[in-house]
Design an enzyme around this catalytic site. Structure first.
Site, PDB file in Angstrom:
ATOM      1  N   SER A  46       0.594  -0.691   0.026  1.00  0.00           N
ATOM      2  CA  SER A  46       0.389  -0.061   0.231  1.00  0.00           C
ATOM      3  C   SER A  46       0.518   0.776  -0.008  1.00  0.00           C
ATOM      4  O   SER A  46       0.045   2.079  -0.339  1.00  0.00           O
ATOM      5  CB  SER A  46      -1.328   0.289   1.298  1.00  0.00           C
ATOM      6  N   HIS A  47       2.505   1.221   0.376  1.00  0.00           N
ATOM      7  CA  HIS A  47       2.800   2.397   0.159  1.00  0.00           C
ATOM      8  C   HIS A  47       4.039   2.095  -0.091  1.00  0.00           C
ATOM      9  O   HIS A  47       5.720   2.701  -0.389  1.00  0.00           O
ATOM     10  CB  HIS A  47       3.376   2.468   1.691  1.00  0.00           C
ATOM     11  N   GLU A 187      -4.687   0.089   0.873  1.00  0.00           N
ATOM     12  CA  GLU A 187      -5.438  -0.875   1.339  1.00  0.00           C
ATOM     13  C   GLU A 187      -6.421  -1.358   0.587  1.00  0.00           C
ATOM     14  O   GLU A 187      -6.943  -1.975   0.132  1.00  0.00           O
ATOM     15  CB  GLU A 187      -5.236  -1.619   2.641  1.00  0.00           C
TER      16      GLU A 187
END
Length: 339
Positions: A46-47, A187
């Site tokens: 997600s990052h 997410e």
């Protein structure tokens, strides 16, 4: 699902070239490319590299400076201020880090306020360098108003992450990095991108009804973790990294965005504490007591925060990264569309 394997160097070069090709300065491109590559390496998709899509979109919408030089100010014995000038936070953090460490070692505690920054990155990347310097660290930042307070149905808070780091000598540091929302927004976006339902309790639709539909949550509101407890922590983050340091709350950040869909704009607060200044000659004994605590956790089968991240890091260092072919093509398209 078809996958693409990249070495860490290949992933970094891909990210760097995308950023440079779209107009970021060399310094900003290097800082951001390093961050998203490390996010992917550490199993934080997600990052990770997926973030390049939003980063370039934010630039194209005029909501981030591609080349602003951070201004670092020594404003008080225990305070460092970094004005990011409307750019991403990462270069400002890199430039301010040495002074923050110096002040923490001198006085035992120091704070870094990063102002006027666009923020997308996981906070574990900001506390880990401090633990490597032997310091205890805490970092937090608001985002856009995407999260409803406990008992409410309208977005007010950001995902408002809190990261904490504890140095452990030659062992990997104890680090947690958690959103005060039930899940990171990234997410939910990844679930939406994959057409998957999210777990119950992550968010509500625009009418305030519980839903597992990712798009409905993105159009409605996310929820805090732990009900009123997470809500209180989210409010604390708003205050610490908003009004306390003279920067925006999540609601103000979203209003500033004016519907452009850019990444959050505001501030970040980072605290650094030196155990040796607090404890003097007794530091080693008390740090050993911390290790007893960690052993008490692992001996009964509990996993220390960060363990999966370090395991993912080891695998990636050996085998490289795997991302979906769809994501690889989307990132490659950013490079083509920049030429």
């Amino acid at each position: 699902m078809e996958m693409v394997n990249l070495s860490l160097t290949e992933a970094y070069v891909l990210a760097f070239n995308v950023l440079r090709g779209n107009g970021f300065s060399e310094a900003h491109a290097a800082a951001v490319a390093k961050n998203v590559t490390h996010g992917e390496r550490d199993g934080c998709a997600s990052h990770g590299l997926w973030r390049l899509l939003g980063i370039v979109e934010t630039l194209r919408k005029g909501k981030v400076s591609p080349d602003a030089e951070p201004a670092i100010a020594d404003t008080a014995p225990a305070i460092v201020k970094a004005d990011a000038g409307g750019a991403f936070s990462l270069l400002a953090f890199e430039r301010a880090l040495p002074l923050l460490i110096e002040k923490a070692r001198h006085g035992g505690i120091a704070a870094l306020a990063i102002n006027r920054c666009v923020h997308f990155s996981a906070l574990f990347a900001d506390v880990e360098p401090l633990t490597e310097a032997g310091l205890v660290a805490l970092a937090t930042t608001p985002s856009h108003a995407w999260v409803a307070p406990a008992g409410g149905t309208q977005p007010l808070f950001g995902t408002n992450p809190i990261a904490f780091g504890w140095p452990r000598g030659d062992k990997p540091p104890f680090i947690f990095d958690m959103a005060t929302s039930a899940a990171a927004r990234g997410e939910i976006q990844l679930h939406q991108r994959a057409g998957k339902a999210v777990p119950e309790g992550w968010g509500i639709d625009a009418q305030g009804n519980s839903t597992t539909n990712a798009q409905a949550i993105l159009d409605g509101a996310m929820l805090t973790f732990g009900g009123h407890k997470g809500s209180a922590l989210a409010a604390m983050v708003e205050l610490l990294a908003g009004p306390l340091i003279g920067d925006m709350t999540s609601a103000e950040s979203l209003a500033w965005d004016e519907g452009a869909g850019g990444l959050p704009y505001g501030g970040e607060l980072i605290l650094a504490l030196d155990p040796t200044r607090f404890l003097g000659n007794d530091a080693a004994a008390h740090l050993a007591r911390a290790e007893t605590l960690f052993s008490g956790m692992t001996q009964q089968g509990a996993r220390l925060p960060g363990e999966r991240r370090y395991q993912s890091r080891e695998r990636a260092n050996r085998n490289g990264l795997e991302i979906t072919l769809t994501l690889f093509n989307d990132i490659s398209e950013l490079l083509k569309s920049s030429s």
